[in-house]
Scaffold this motif. Structure first.
Motif, short mmCIF file in Angstrom:
data_model
loop_
_atom_site.label_atom_id
_atom_site.label_comp_id
_atom_site.label_asym_id
_atom_site.label_seq_id
_atom_site.Cartn_x
_atom_site.Cartn_y
_atom_site.Cartn_z
N TYR A 54 47.37 10.71 48.92
CA TYR A 54 48.20 11.91 48.90
C TYR A 54 48.65 12.21 47.48
O TYR A 54 48.56 13.35 47.01
CB TYR A 54 49.40 11.73 49.82
CG TYR A 54 50.41 12.83 49.70
CD1 TYR A 54 50.18 14.07 50.27
CD2 TYR A 54 51.61 12.64 49.01
CE1 TYR A 54 51.10 15.09 50.16
CE2 TYR A 54 52.53 13.65 48.89
CZ TYR A 54 52.28 14.88 49.47
OH TYR A 54 53.18 15.88 49.34
N LEU A 55 49.12 11.21 46.77
CA LEU A 55 49.56 11.41 45.39
C LEU A 55 48.40 11.78 44.47
O LEU A 55 48.58 12.49 43.49
CB LEU A 55 50.25 10.15 44.87
CG LEU A 55 51.61 9.85 45.49
CD1 LEU A 55 52.10 8.48 45.02
CD2 LEU A 55 52.61 10.92 45.15
N LEU A 61 45.34 20.03 44.21
CA LEU A 61 45.59 21.17 45.08
C LEU A 61 46.48 22.20 44.40
O LEU A 61 46.26 23.41 44.52
CB LEU A 61 46.23 20.70 46.39
CG LEU A 61 45.31 19.93 47.33
CD1 LEU A 61 46.10 19.40 48.52
CD2 LEU A 61 44.17 20.80 47.79
N LEU A 62 47.49 21.73 43.68
CA LEU A 62 48.36 22.64 42.96
C LEU A 62 47.59 23.42 41.89
O LEU A 62 47.74 24.63 41.76
CB LEU A 62 49.52 21.87 42.32
CG LEU A 62 50.55 22.69 41.57
CD1 LEU A 62 51.24 23.66 42.51
CD2 LEU A 62 51.56 21.78 40.91
N GLY A 67 44.95 28.37 40.04
CA GLY A 67 43.71 28.99 39.59
C GLY A 67 43.31 30.17 40.45
O GLY A 67 42.88 31.21 39.93
N ILE A 68 43.44 30.04 41.75
CA ILE A 68 43.09 31.14 42.66
C ILE A 68 44.02 32.32 42.44
O ILE A 68 43.58 33.47 42.38
CB ILE A 68 43.14 30.66 44.13
CG1 ILE A 68 41.97 29.72 44.40
CG2 ILE A 68 43.11 31.85 45.09
CD1 ILE A 68 42.03 29.04 45.75
N LEU A 69 45.32 32.07 42.31
CA LEU A 69 46.26 33.16 42.06
C LEU A 69 45.99 33.84 40.73
O LEU A 69 46.07 35.06 40.61
CB LEU A 69 47.69 32.63 42.12
CG LEU A 69 48.17 32.17 43.50
CD1 LEU A 69 49.55 31.55 43.40
CD2 LEU A 69 48.16 33.32 44.49
N TRP A 70 45.68 33.05 39.73
CA TRP A 70 45.38 33.61 38.40
C TRP A 70 44.12 34.48 38.46
O TRP A 70 44.07 35.57 37.90
CB TRP A 70 45.23 32.48 37.39
CG TRP A 70 44.94 32.90 35.99
CD1 TRP A 70 45.29 34.07 35.38
CD2 TRP A 70 44.25 32.15 35.01
NE1 TRP A 70 44.86 34.08 34.09
CE2 TRP A 70 44.22 32.91 33.83
CE3 TRP A 70 43.65 30.90 35.00
CZ2 TRP A 70 43.60 32.46 32.68
CZ3 TRP A 70 43.06 30.45 33.84
CH2 TRP A 70 43.04 31.22 32.70
N TYR A 71 43.10 33.99 39.16
CA TYR A 71 41.85 34.75 39.29
C TYR A 71 42.09 36.08 40.00
O TYR A 71 41.61 37.12 39.58
CB TYR A 71 40.82 33.91 40.04
CG TYR A 71 39.55 34.66 40.35
CD1 TYR A 71 38.63 34.94 39.35
CD2 TYR A 71 39.27 35.10 41.63
CE1 TYR A 71 37.47 35.64 39.62
CE2 TYR A 71 38.12 35.79 41.92
CZ TYR A 71 37.22 36.06 40.91
OH TYR A 71 36.08 36.76 41.19
N ARG A 72 42.84 36.05 41.10
CA ARG A 72 43.13 37.28 41.84
C ARG A 72 43.92 38.26 40.99
O ARG A 72 43.67 39.46 41.03
CB ARG A 72 43.89 36.96 43.12
CG ARG A 72 43.04 36.34 44.18
CD ARG A 72 43.82 36.16 45.45
NE ARG A 72 43.01 35.57 46.49
CZ ARG A 72 43.47 35.22 47.67
NH1 ARG A 72 44.74 35.40 47.97
NH2 ARG A 72 42.66 34.69 48.56
#
Length: 82
Positions: A54-55, A61-62, A67-72
């Motif tokens: 998990y660690l 994941l963060l 990255g996905i938000l930045w790309y969008r």
């Protein structure tokens, strides 16, 4: 863009396939597990390994979400400029 994605995907695939199986823990974790096993508790080791995984996964994941938000956001800005 597709060529870059293919290259990154190929690099990640090669990296994951080339990894050796590692069954190691830090010295303190190992001592804790050995102590619990000698006292008759065998479930602590599995829980400790899940915690380590998990660690390990949380920062990746963060970074993926950012990255996905930045790309969008950049894609949205390109459309509004054009």
């Amino acid at each position: 863009m597709k060529k870059l994605l293919k290259t990154v995907f190929a690099f990640c695939l090669i990296y994951l396939v080339s990894q050796f199986q590692v069954l190691a823990q830090c010295a303190m974790c190992r001592a804790s597990v050995e102590n619990n096993v000698s006292n008759g508790e065998t479930t602590v080791g599995a829980a400790l390994n899940m915690g380590i995984l998990y660690l390990f996964a949380a920062p990746y994941l963060l970074a993926l979400i950012i990255g996905i938000l930045w790309y969008r956001h950049s894609k949205k800005n390109k459309k509004s400029i054009a």
